[in-house]
Design an enzyme around this catalytic site. Structure first.
Site, PDB file in Angstrom:
ATOM      1  N   HIS A 177      48.861 102.010  52.266  1.00 60.54           N
ATOM      2  CA  HIS A 177      49.901 102.333  51.204  1.00 60.54           C
ATOM      3  C   HIS A 177      50.973 101.757  51.402  1.00 60.54           C
ATOM      4  O   HIS A 177      51.332 101.291  52.533  1.00 60.54           O
ATOM      5  CB  HIS A 177      49.942 103.813  50.992  1.00 60.54           C
ATOM      6  CG  HIS A 177      49.885 104.796  52.129  1.00 60.54           C
ATOM      7  ND1 HIS A 177      49.177 105.102  53.049  1.00 60.54           N
ATOM      8  CD2 HIS A 177      51.204 104.796  53.084  1.00 60.54           C
ATOM      9  CE1 HIS A 177      49.451 105.546  54.168  1.00 60.54           C
ATOM     10  NE2 HIS A 177      50.763 105.200  54.378  1.00 60.54           N
ATOM     11  N   HIS A 229      55.913  96.723  52.771  1.00 65.27           N
ATOM     12  CA  HIS A 229      54.758  96.345  53.608  1.00 65.27           C
ATOM     13  C   HIS A 229      53.740  97.596  53.495  1.00 65.27           C
ATOM     14  O   HIS A 229      53.774  98.572  53.145  1.00 65.27           O
ATOM     15  CB  HIS A 229      55.212  96.199  55.027  1.00 65.27           C
ATOM     16  CG  HIS A 229      55.691  97.550  55.545  1.00 65.27           C
ATOM     17  ND1 HIS A 229      56.856  98.083  55.287  1.00 65.27           N
ATOM     18  CD2 HIS A 229      55.038  98.272  56.472  1.00 65.27           C
ATOM     19  CE1 HIS A 229      57.012  99.232  55.975  1.00 65.27           C
ATOM     20  NE2 HIS A 229      55.797  99.382  56.826  1.00 65.27           N
TER      21      HIS A 229
END
Length: 186
Positions: free
Chosen positions: A39, A123
């Site tokens: 996620h 990221h």
């Protein structure tokens, strides 16, 4: 409860990343994260008292209502120090950063102490090294050209993390979506 705001990749993006990670060289002291942990964390809140939740939910709903859906795709790789290997993003990065800013502000305004504010780096962590001597280069090289298929980010999620408690080596945190709000801004 231990919470963070996040953007969750669609199933096809997870499937593409699964294939890329499976083809990546394995370093002995590198611990790969499970797919449930893939996620984009926007704002990590840590332990949030129950009495802060109604205000937090209201403010995150407002943040989502001020953000229009935007395109995103998984793209390339990178690392933080010598310990974390990640997959980056491309597409609506300005919108993703703005959503991260709004989620952070929502938490602060709901009375949740947040870490010192710093520029958001999109990221998705795929592996963590057990120590600094792990050579991440083969993995970085293998994932550097990774290009996922775009999807439309259309929700802001509030996720609860359950840290491992069994002490069993390799046990992964568990994640539970507590709530999600559609992105409806224009």
């Amino acid at each position: 409860m231990r919470l963070f705001a996040a953007v969750l990749p669609e199933a096809h993006a997870v499937a593409e990343l699964r294939e890329a990670v499976a083809a990546t060289p394995r370093a002995e002291d590198l611990r790969w994260t499970g797919e449930a942990g893939w996620h984009f964390t926007l704002a990590f809140m840590g332990e949030v008292p129950d009495d802060r939740l109604p205000e937090l939910h209201a403010r995150l709903a407002r943040a989502a209502a001020h953000t229009a859906p935007f395109p995103l795709r998984l793209h390339g790789s990178g690392h933080f120090g010598r310990r974390a290997l990640w997959i980056g993003a491309a597409g609506g990065l300005d919108a993703l950063r703005m959503l991260a800013e709004r989620a952070d502000a929502a938490a602060r305004r709901a009375g949740i102490p947040m870490e010192q504010h710093r520029r958001y780096t999109p990221h998705l962590t795929v592996a963590r090294a057990r120590h600094d001597a792990v050579d991440l280069r083969p993995c970085l090289d293998a994932l550097a050209g990774f290009e996922g298929t775009p999807w439309q980010v259309d929700a802001l999620s509030l996720v609860r993390s359950h840290l491992p408690v069994s002490g069993i080596p390799g046990e992964q945190p568990r994640y539970e979506v507590v709530n999600a709000w559609p992105l409806t801004g224009h």
